[in-house]
Design an enzyme around this catalytic site. Structure first.
Site, PDB file in Angstrom:
ATOM      1  N   ALA A  63      60.983  33.848  51.882  1.00  0.00           N
ATOM      2  CA  ALA A  63      60.745  34.658  53.076  1.00  0.00           C
ATOM      3  C   ALA A  63      61.924  34.448  54.011  1.00  0.00           C
ATOM      4  CB  ALA A  63      59.454  34.208  53.738  1.00  0.00           C
ATOM      5  N   GLY A 108      58.965  32.242  48.806  1.00  0.00           N
ATOM      6  CA  GLY A 108      58.403  33.575  48.537  1.00  0.00           C
ATOM      7  C   GLY A 108      58.988  34.216  47.292  1.00  0.00           C
ATOM      8  N   GLU A 111      56.964  32.845  44.563  1.00  0.00           N
ATOM      9  CA  GLU A 111      55.634  33.473  44.667  1.00  0.00           C
ATOM     10  C   GLU A 111      55.662  34.913  44.174  1.00  0.00           C
ATOM     11  OE1 GLU A 111      55.495  32.145  48.773  1.00  0.00           O
ATOM     12  OE2 GLU A 111      53.508  31.307  48.410  1.00  0.00           O
ATOM     13  N   GLU A 131      59.032  25.015  51.011  1.00  0.00           N
ATOM     14  CA  GLU A 131      58.536  25.218  52.383  1.00  0.00           C
ATOM     15  C   GLU A 131      58.345  23.905  53.148  1.00  0.00           C
ATOM     16  OE1 GLU A 131      57.346  26.711  49.670  1.00  0.00           O
ATOM     17  OE2 GLU A 131      57.061  28.852  50.045  1.00  0.00           O
TER      18      GLU A 131
END
Ligand code: COA
Length: 255
Positions: A63, A108, A111, A131
């Site tokens: 992200a 992300g 993911e 993260e």
């Protein structure tokens, strides 16, 4: 669309995350474009399988950290829900999604690859959920999908240490289904997408649906499989597939 390129080749689609200067980090704009591309592919009757890959040296490096910096608790919650919605649209799409991981698949990015049906990786690929290094945790599905896909121990190891793993290790733990030479990644991914796209569309869609429910339905999963199996056995695709087998020719399935 600027940040996400969508190409269609006969029965397959290629979705390319295209923000190489920021290692394809998923800002809200990139995520919106990805959502549109996934919707278009999912609704296209001609397409049976889709590849997601990245431009440059990254698949997706996560992200957008600059965006996360601006968010408060409520904003973080909304950001998580939005990304989860986009990734669930991939997981629940009637089409088969293949992640072709060409480099960094972090946070992300990992993911996103997990939301795909399976993962082909270049030998240069790097996976991780870093993260915790930023004082935050995964919010786009890793705590659920990693556990389902590689088991709780590896999910905890990756999420709690933030350690990056290479393609070989990702293959070893079952995260990646095939590791290929970097230069051959797209050719291999296209071959596999074409292999899938030769199959009966109903059989693909219902198989994926049954597999996706494997963790939710308990023993009813077997009954559900039987119901969907019946649908495929009652279909025109079955007539064609089995006739083609006995006539020693390639089947010509219905859309
Ligand atoms: N969000 C926003 N920008 C990012 C980014 C992210 N997740 N990942 C990389 N970038 C940007 C960098 O800030 C840099 O921008 P700049 O050129 O304007 O400074 C550019 O992409 C290139 O990254 P850089 O760090 O210089 O490349 P590198 O090859 O030295 O390192 C990584 C590559 C992937 C190891 C490193 O970029 C990284 O750790 N990224 C963050 C990964 C992460 O924590 N993801 C989870 C986020 S929740």
């Amino acid at each position: 669309m600027n940040f996400v390129l969508l190409e269609k080749r006969d029965k397959i689609a290629i979705i390319r995350i295209n923000r190489p200067d920021k290692l394809n980090a998923l800002s809200p704009e990139v995520l919106d474009e990805l959502e549109k591309a996934v919707k278009e592919v999912s609704e296209d009757k001609e397409i049976l399988s889709a590849i997601i890959t990245g431009t440059g040296k990254a698949f997706v490096a996560g992200a957008d950290i600059g965006y996360i910096k601006t968010l408060d608790e409520e904003g973080g919650y909304r950001m998580a829900l939005k990304g989860q919605e986009v990734f669930s649209a991939i997981e629940n799409s009637p089409k088969v999604f293949i992640a072709a991981v060409n480099g960094y698949a972090l946070g992300g990015g990992c993911e996103l690859a997990l939301a795909c049906d399976f993962i082909i990786a270049s030998e240069n690929a790097v996976f991780g959920q870093p993260e915790v290094n930023l004082g935050i945790m995964p919010g786009w599905g890793a705590t659920q999908r990693l556990v389902r896909k590689v088991g709780m121990n590896w999910a905890k190891y990756l999420i709690l240490t933030g350690e990056r793993i290479d393609a070989k290790t990702a293959y070893h733990i079952g995260l990646v289904q095939k590791v290929v030479n970097h230069d051959n990644l797209m050719d291999e991914a296209i071959n596999i997408a074409n292999l899938v796209a030769e199959k009966g569309p109903l059989a693909l869609r219902l198989s994926k649906e049954a597999i996706n429910k494997a963790f939710d339905l308990g023993d009813f999963g077997f009954r559900y499989e039987a119901l969907l199996f019946g649908k495929t056995v009652g279909s025109k695709d079955k007539e064609e597939g089995i006739n083609a087998f006995f006539e020693k020719r390639k089947p010509n399935f219905f859309k």
